[in-house]
Write an enzyme that holds these catalytic residues in place. Structure first.
Site, PDB file in Angstrom:
ATOM      1  N   GLU A  51      38.233  38.264  43.836  1.00 29.48           N
ATOM      2  CA  GLU A  51      39.035  38.614  45.014  1.00 29.48           C
ATOM      3  C   GLU A  51      38.910  40.082  45.404  1.00 29.48           C
ATOM      4  OE1 GLU A  51      40.161  36.874  42.457  1.00 29.48           O
ATOM      5  OE2 GLU A  51      41.155  35.045  43.157  1.00 29.48           O
ATOM      6  N   PHE A 113      54.346  29.120  38.084  1.00 30.07           N
ATOM      7  CA  PHE A 113      52.921  29.261  37.789  1.00 30.07           C
ATOM      8  C   PHE A 113      52.220  30.050  38.906  1.00 30.07           C
ATOM      9  CE2 PHE A 113      48.551  27.520  38.239  1.00 30.07           C
ATOM     10  CZ  PHE A 113      48.033  28.081  37.079  1.00 30.07           C
ATOM     11  N   GLN A 114      51.449  31.007  38.512  1.00 29.88           N
ATOM     12  CA  GLN A 114      50.712  31.893  39.433  1.00 29.88           C
ATOM     13  C   GLN A 114      51.634  32.578  40.439  1.00 29.88           C
ATOM     14  OE1 GLN A 114      47.191  29.814  40.949  1.00 29.88           O
ATOM     15  NE2 GLN A 114      46.022  30.677  39.260  1.00 29.88           N
ATOM     16  N   LYS A 163      53.565  28.498  50.173  1.00 28.31           N
ATOM     17  CA  LYS A 163      52.830  27.241  50.324  1.00 28.31           C
ATOM     18  C   LYS A 163      53.569  26.275  51.252  1.00 28.31           C
ATOM     19  CE  LYS A 163      50.332  23.662  47.839  1.00 28.31           C
ATOM     20  NZ  LYS A 163      49.943  23.087  46.547  1.00 28.31           N
ATOM     21  N   MET A 485      28.409  60.639  36.772  1.00 28.49           N
ATOM     22  CA  MET A 485      29.288  61.724  37.189  1.00 28.49           C
ATOM     23  C   MET A 485      30.245  62.112  36.061  1.00 28.49           C
ATOM     24  SD  MET A 485      29.766  63.877  39.528  1.00 28.49           S
ATOM     25  CE  MET A 485      29.349  63.479  41.238  1.00 28.49           C
TER      26      MET A 485
END
Lengths: 581, 180
Positions: A51, A113-114, A163, A485
């Site tokens: 993502e 959940f999630q 949802k 760097m």
């Protein structure tokens, strides 16, 4: 007009209405209703492999076009993975809209959940964010998100949608207006102040334009070039502003700052007037603030009032869209004859000639290091060869670090929106996913994605996206075997104690690219470089070129942290004699 | 120094979080913060006292004004304004000092809101510094417990709320759901 449809379809309709033709995302449990709509929708969904890269790709799309980039993730880990990209867009003022799914509104707060507090987590990562828990609020939120992202100082906006909202059926009534009573966009710029600016410009003897990403965001390159034509002022471009003035323009000096050129930093220090356009006096540009541009009066034009006076108090503050301000300023300069300002014009003209002479001397005294070696590929050599193939026309994306600085120093950008890098946040792994977004947006363009061997390994999963979409990106790895760097700072400031910076394992590029079904190659000799790059560019599909370069090269000039920008280190320290035993 | 800021913000979910988040994100220390609805139930007024370098004061206001839910942010340190705070103080005191405690409370304009054999609960409103003195004085008479409301402020001159007008949305709504 009203049509019965699901929240998920309303979302897609609103996106389509905003002109979204492609978006970058990763599906999950709570976004299932939306992905079901996308199955046969006109909006093209690019499936990334992480993502974070969806957000970076959306940024690449936005940076290459100026249009709003769109990314999408599911609730919980999907949304938290987006955050680096959101902050990256925030720091560089890039317009993106992120859509995230949220657990069903009844479950919010139950540690479902999630579930993650996306709205809370992303508050400081976005210009504004929304949590939509009612279907009737959805279309308004989506259109507001695009409006906020793309107007004023651009930035990321996130819309978190539960949802149940995506599943609910309702009558879609298209939104016709947006009302944000507290959202102030300053565009015009105060005419009196613009007049004062014109006067200061005409009176100055050593003027300098310090132009940044705001010129690109405002699409004001043309106005900038016109201003330079009218005033013959030298120009420096910040890292974010590269391309806003063509590198090959005679008035263009180069980039100032920590790894900017000697001439640009000396010009900043010597100027008696800084015309700061769409810049924020960032610490990487100013060095020690108290010693920055000590002789200069400041004209500061920015669309964000909070940037004006944040780090340096300007003599002439102008809050407005730099495109409009510059065109007003140019008009005033045309209408007001140059003889108008009081004072001795001949002295001033002589001083201006002296200023240009001085700048040319600085440029000649310490140009960027472009040295090559007969046995090894120097990173500067690699950038010079990419530059030759690009001719100032290709899109070049980068991560953060040494390769980014050498690319910024040595590759020409003769148009805006060609140089795409993670400037403010400095995110590793940005180059490849942003190249995906840029190539999707501009399929006709030659796109180089330049990364170090560190950043590339953060972005490896996206090779699958590149292969999937058949994007002809030229993926160049500047491989010095180190986190270059960080190693440079350890060498210079930590007694060369190289701690956790050696990347001793790197995959075989030919096999790696081959595993994804496209061509790749590793080279390490300078005589192979030009032909290998040409082969990469000529390949109709993607190409992974792993270029092994000198491992211990450092980027110069360098302004050590805490120093003034005219206190540059121009080259490697002289070796110190080590006493025997 | 202490800066008193008066905010008018939209009464929307998360609006308070945006303000407090901004303050902590930019490193400004909150001394006190109060918030309640205005006459218009869709708006809230917030009084914030922050401890901030005087050079940063304008910057704090500008950052506040950038919040989309904030309709107006005023620096009341710069304009004529009244700042008041409420303190509720509970004191346990001996029988001997009860009268003295009441006298002291009276000096500060306090009002006894509860009285028992063990002591009093007293409310006082006033300028925040004055309330500090009140608490100090009371502490000399016995064990105290204190709740303060945080500063509430109002500017003495009214400043017109300037609201942005609606803007039309871009693009044309699709007559039919768009499909491939």
């Amino acid at each position: 007009m009203s049509t019965l449809m699901s929240g998920a379809r309303m979302l897609a309709e609103c996106l389509a209405r905003e002109g979204v033709d492609c978006m970058f995302g990763y599906p999950g449990g709570v976004t299932l209703p939306f992905y079901d709509v996308l199955y046969d929708h006109q909006i093209r969904h690019i499936l990334v492999r992480h993502e974070e890269n969806a957000a970076f790709a959306a940024e690449g799309y936005a940076r290459a076009t100026g249009k709003v980039g769109v990314c999408c993730a599911t609730s919980g880990p999907g949304a938290t993975n987006l955050t680096t990209g959101l902050v990256d867009a925030m720091m560089d003022s890039i317009p993106i809209v992120a859509i995230t799914g949220q657990v069903t509104s009844k479950l919010i707060g139950s540690d479902a959940f999630q579930e993650a507090d996306t709205f809370g987590i992303t508050r400081p990562c976005t210009k504004h964010n929304y949590l939509v828990k009612r279907l009737e609020d959805l279309p308004q939120a989506i259109h507001e998100a695009f409006y906020v992202a793309s107007t004023g100082r651009p930035g990321p906006v996130l819309v978190d949608i539960t949802k149940d909202v995506l599943q609910a059926q309702g009558h879609y009534v298209p939104v016709t207006s947006i009302h944000l009573p507290g959202y102030k966009v300053f565009t015009e710029g105060h005419t009196g102040q613009i007049r004062r600016a014109a006067q200061l410009i005409q009176e100055s003897e050593r003027p300098l334009v310090y132009a940044g990403g705001g010129i690109i965001a405002a699409d004001a390159s043309e106005e900038l070039r016109e201003f330079v034509r009218l005033t013959d002022t030298p120009v420096v471009n910040t890292l974010m502003g590269l391309g806003s003035m063509p590198t090959e323009h005679p008035n263009f000096i180069s980039m100032p700052g920590m790894h900017g050129s000697y001439a640009a930093n000396m010009a900043m220090t010597g100027a008696d007037l800084l015309i700061a356009l769409g810049v924020r006096f960032d610490d990487r540009v100013t060095g020690r603030l108290a010693a920055f541009a000590p002789h200069a009066k400041i004209i500061h034009v920015d669309i964000d009032p909070a940037e004006v006076g944040k780090n340096r108090n300007p003599d002439v503050p102008i809050v407005g869209d730099v495109k409009r301000v510059l065109s007003k300023l140019n008009k005033i300069l045309v209408e007001t004859p140059a003889e108008a300002p009081p004072g001795n014009n001949e002295t001033r003209a002589a001083a201006r000639r002296g200023w240009w002479h001085q700048i040319r001397e600085w440029k000649a005294a310490h140009p960027y290091d472009t040295s090559t070696s007969e046995s090894e590929i120097k990173p500067q050599h690699l950038m010079a060869e990419i530059d030759r193939l690009s001719g100032g026309q290709a899109i070049v994306t980068s991560d953060v670090g040494q390769h980014q600085m050498w690319a910024a120093q040595l590759i020409r950008f003769n148009e805006p929106r060609l140089w795409i890098n993670s400037g403010g946040l400095g995110s590793m792994g940005f180059g490849l996913p942003s190249a995906i977004g840029a190539q999707m947006a501009r399929p006709e363009k030659l796109v180089f994605s330049i990364s170090g061997d560190g950043g590339f390994q953060m972005a490896i999963p996206e090779l699958a996206t590149v292969a999937n979409q058949g994007l002809p990106i030229k993926i160049i790895v500047m491989n010095n075997g180190y986190l270059g760097m960080v190693r440079q700072w350890q060498t210079l400031f930590y007694n060369d104690r190289l701690s956790s910076v050696e990347l001793s394992c790197f995959p075989d590029a030919e096999k790696l690219a081959g595993a994804y079904g496209f061509k790749g190659r590793t080279i390490s000799k300078p005589w192979e470089l030009a032909a290998a790059l040409k082969e990469a560019v000529d390949e109709p599909g993607p190409y992974l070129l792993n270029v092994k370069v000198t491992p211990f090269e450092c980027v110069y000039p360098m302004v050590p942290a805490g120093s003034a920008i005219n206190e540059m280190v121009l080259g490697p320290p002289q070796p110190v004699a080590v006493p025997a035993d | 120094m202490q800066q008193v800021i008066s905010l008018i913000l939209e009464n929307k979910p998360g609006a308070l979080m945006r303000v407090t988040g901004l303050l902590s994100q930019r490193g400004y220390n909150i001394e006190s913060l109060t918030v309640a609805r205005t006459l218009d139930p869709e708006l809230s007024r917030m009084t914030i006292v922050v401890d901030v370098d005087s050079l940063q004061r304008a910057q704090v206001i500008k950052q506040m004004n950038k919040l989309i839910n904030v309709l107006q942010a005023n620096d009341l340190s710069e304009v004529p304004a009244v700042v008041r705070e409420l303190v509720l103080l509970r004191i346990r005191t001996t029988q001997e000092s009860r009268t003295a405690v009441l006298k002291e409370a009276e000096i500060f304009g306090g009002r006894v809101v509860d009285s028992s054999s063990e002591g009093f609960a007293i409310e006082v409103t006033g300028a925040p510094e004055k309330l500090g003195e009140f608490v100090d004085v009371m502490s000399a008479y016995g064990e105290v417990d204190v709740t303060r409301s945080g500063a509430l402020a109002i500017a003495l001159d009214s400043k017109k709320l300037r609201l942005q007008p609606p803007v039309p949305t871009v693009g044309q709504p699709h007559a039919q759901p768009a499909q491939k």
